[in-house]
Design a protein around this motif. Structure first.
Motif, PDB file in Angstrom:
ATOM      1  N   LEU A 164       0.827  -1.208   0.000  1.00 37.73           N
ATOM      2  CA  LEU A 164       0.000   0.000   0.000  1.00 37.73           C
ATOM      3  C   LEU A 164       0.862   1.260   0.000  1.00 37.73           C
ATOM      4  CD1 LEU A 164      -2.847  -0.929   2.507  1.00 37.73           C
ATOM      5  CD2 LEU A 164      -3.040  -0.661   0.038  1.00 37.73           C
ATOM      6  N   VAL A 165       1.956   1.237   0.782  1.00 38.86           N
ATOM      7  CA  VAL A 165       2.849   2.403   0.833  1.00 38.86           C
ATOM      8  C   VAL A 165       3.495   2.609  -0.527  1.00 38.86           C
ATOM      9  CG1 VAL A 165       5.013   3.268   1.834  1.00 38.86           C
ATOM     10  CG2 VAL A 165       3.253   2.283   3.313  1.00 38.86           C
ATOM     11  N   VAL A 166       3.981   1.512  -1.146  1.00 45.10           N
ATOM     12  CA  VAL A 166       4.619   1.639  -2.462  1.00 45.10           C
ATOM     13  C   VAL A 166       3.599   2.121  -3.478  1.00 45.10           C
ATOM     14  CG1 VAL A 166       5.674   0.311  -4.343  1.00 45.10           C
ATOM     15  CG2 VAL A 166       6.447   0.002  -1.998  1.00 45.10           C
ATOM     16  N   THR A 167       2.408   1.546  -3.453  1.00 43.37           N
ATOM     17  CA  THR A 167       1.365   1.965  -4.394  1.00 43.37           C
ATOM     18  C   THR A 167       1.030   3.444  -4.187  1.00 43.37           C
ATOM     19  OG1 THR A 167       0.437  -0.262  -4.299  1.00 43.37           O
ATOM     20  CG2 THR A 167      -0.952   1.427  -5.249  1.00 43.37           C
ATOM     21  N   GLY A 168       0.901   3.825  -2.931  1.00 44.82           N
ATOM     22  CA  GLY A 168       0.632   5.240  -2.620  1.00 44.82           C
ATOM     23  C   GLY A 168       1.779   6.128  -3.080  1.00 44.82           C
ATOM     24  N   GLY A 169       3.016   5.652  -2.871  1.00 46.17           N
ATOM     25  CA  GLY A 169       4.188   6.424  -3.292  1.00 46.17           C
ATOM     26  C   GLY A 169       4.238   6.565  -4.798  1.00 46.17           C
ATOM     27  N   VAL A 170       3.964   5.474  -5.516  1.00 48.90           N
ATOM     28  CA  VAL A 170       3.961   5.530  -6.980  1.00 48.90           C
ATOM     29  C   VAL A 170       2.845   6.463  -7.454  1.00 48.90           C
ATOM     30  CG1 VAL A 170       3.525   4.152  -9.071  1.00 48.90           C
ATOM     31  CG2 VAL A 170       5.017   3.288  -7.273  1.00 48.90           C
ATOM     32  N   TYR A 171       1.696   6.420  -6.858  1.00 48.25           N
ATOM     33  CA  TYR A 171       0.576   7.280  -7.229  1.00 48.25           C
ATOM     34  C   TYR A 171       0.941   8.755  -7.012  1.00 48.25           C
ATOM     35  CZ  TYR A 171      -3.953   9.519  -7.044  1.00 48.25           C
ATOM     36  OH  TYR A 171      -5.008  10.371  -7.231  1.00 48.25           O
ATOM     37  N   LEU A 172       1.532   9.016  -5.867  1.00 38.62           N
ATOM     38  CA  LEU A 172       1.923  10.390  -5.575  1.00 38.62           C
ATOM     39  C   LEU A 172       3.040  10.862  -6.516  1.00 38.62           C
ATOM     40  CD1 LEU A 172       1.884  10.460  -1.670  1.00 38.62           C
ATOM     41  CD2 LEU A 172       0.256  11.503  -3.247  1.00 38.62           C
ATOM     42  N   PHE A 173       3.949   9.952  -6.851  1.00 36.81           N
ATOM     43  CA  PHE A 173       5.030  10.295  -7.760  1.00 36.81           C
ATOM     44  C   PHE A 173       4.473  10.666  -9.135  1.00 36.81           C
ATOM     45  CE2 PHE A 173       8.272   8.939 -10.839  1.00 36.81           C
ATOM     46  CZ  PHE A 173       9.257   9.832 -10.518  1.00 36.81           C
ATOM     47  N   TYR A 174       3.569   9.849  -9.685  1.00 39.81           N
ATOM     48  CA  TYR A 174       2.968  10.134 -10.992  1.00 39.81           C
ATOM     49  C   TYR A 174       2.096  11.377 -10.927  1.00 39.81           C
ATOM     50  CZ  TYR A 174       4.600   5.907 -13.271  1.00 39.81           C
ATOM     51  OH  TYR A 174       5.376   4.947 -13.820  1.00 39.81           O
ATOM     52  N   ARG A 175       1.455  11.589  -9.863  1.00 41.64           N
ATOM     53  CA  ARG A 175       0.585  12.755  -9.733  1.00 41.64           C
ATOM     54  C   ARG A 175       1.439  14.034  -9.644  1.00 41.64           C
ATOM     55  NH1 ARG A 175      -3.631  14.177  -5.132  1.00 41.64           N
ATOM     56  NH2 ARG A 175      -4.635  15.760  -6.320  1.00 41.64           N
ATOM     57  N   SER A 176       2.549  13.936  -8.941  1.00 41.60           N
ATOM     58  CA  SER A 176       3.380  15.108  -8.841  1.00 41.60           C
ATOM     59  C   SER A 176       4.084  15.374 -10.178  1.00 41.60           C
ATOM     60  CB  SER A 176       4.422  14.962  -7.729  1.00 41.60           C
ATOM     61  OG  SER A 176       5.360  13.981  -8.056  1.00 41.60           O
ATOM     62  N   ARG A 177       4.310  14.402 -10.971  1.00 41.10           N
ATOM     63  CA  ARG A 177       4.925  14.579 -12.295  1.00 41.10           C
ATOM     64  C   ARG A 177       3.948  15.207 -13.264  1.00 41.10           C
ATOM     65  NH1 ARG A 177       9.030  10.615 -14.811  1.00 41.10           N
ATOM     66  NH2 ARG A 177      10.134  12.418 -15.395  1.00 41.10           N
ATOM     67  N   LYS A 178       2.705  14.934 -13.136  1.00 41.54           N
ATOM     68  CA  LYS A 178       1.705  15.509 -14.019  1.00 41.54           C
ATOM     69  C   LYS A 178       1.476  16.968 -13.675  1.00 41.54           C
ATOM     70  CE  LYS A 178      -1.137  11.646 -15.323  1.00 41.54           C
ATOM     71  NZ  LYS A 178      -2.438  11.108 -15.373  1.00 41.54           N
ATOM     72  N   VAL A 179       1.644  17.291 -12.511  1.00 43.35           N
ATOM     73  CA  VAL A 179       1.386  18.673 -12.113  1.00 43.35           C
ATOM     74  C   VAL A 179       2.517  19.523 -12.469  1.00 43.35           C
ATOM     75  CG1 VAL A 179       1.052  20.184 -10.158  1.00 43.35           C
ATOM     76  CG2 VAL A 179       0.015  17.948 -10.183  1.00 43.35           C
TER      77      VAL A 179
END
Length: 172
Positions: free
Chosen positions: A157-172
């Motif tokens: 869950l932490v890795v999934t959350g981290g990957v999600y946040l990483f992709y989201r921060s890259r899009k922004v």
């Protein structure tokens, strides 16, 4: 596993007791033969004592007195009775030896069986203790396995959350 051990112990116990019964039957047969021999000697003694009693009443001499021959005959019969008594005592000693042997065998069989029983109980107790330890180890391992599962799920869950946040921060 415990049942298999218990059944094999029971089989060993019954095999040993059947061997003891066969030995006891052989000893009993010898004992009965010895008793029959003693009874026949006692019967002979009774017959000889009857002959002795008759010889004491025999009076072949003048005026109804006993002669030397009558007295010697009575003494010879009495000597035969004494020899027969000695034979009876010897056979009785053999019979008592059989009885003593039988008592010793029974005593040693009881001791042997009780020793085996104590060893069987100790073996069963040891196996029960080992079984209990193994069950405790299984419970500990199951507890560790469930903890490991929680940790893996949490990390996922932490890795999934981290990957999600990483992709989201890259899009922004």
């Amino acid at each position: 596993m415990l049942r298999t051990l218990f059944f094999s112990l029971c089989i060993c116990f019954f095999c040993a007791s059947s061997t003891a019964r066969a030995n006891l039957q052989q000893d009993s047969a010898a004992y009965e033969a010895q008793r029959a021999k003693i009874n026949s000697l006692l019967q002979q003694r009774s017959e000889e004592f009857g002959r002795y009693d008759q010889s004491l009443n025999m009076r072949t001499g003048i005026f109804g007195l006993q002669t030397k021959k009558d007295i010697r005959n009575s003494n010879e019969i009495l000597r035969q009775i004494v020899l027969n008594d000695n034979a009876i005592f010897k056979e009785l000693k053999v019979l008592l030896d059989y009885k003593d042997l039988q008592v010793k065998q029974t005593s040693s069989a009881v001791t042997d069986h009780s020793d085996r029983l104590v060893r069987y109980r100790a073996s069963i107790k040891q196996l029960q203790d080992n079984n209990q330890e193994l069950r405790e180890q299984v419970k500990k391992l199951e507890g560790r396995k469930s903890l490991a599962n929680y940790i893996v799920v949490f990390l996922l869950l932490v890795v999934t959350g981290g990957v999600y946040l990483f992709y989201r921060s890259r899009k922004v």
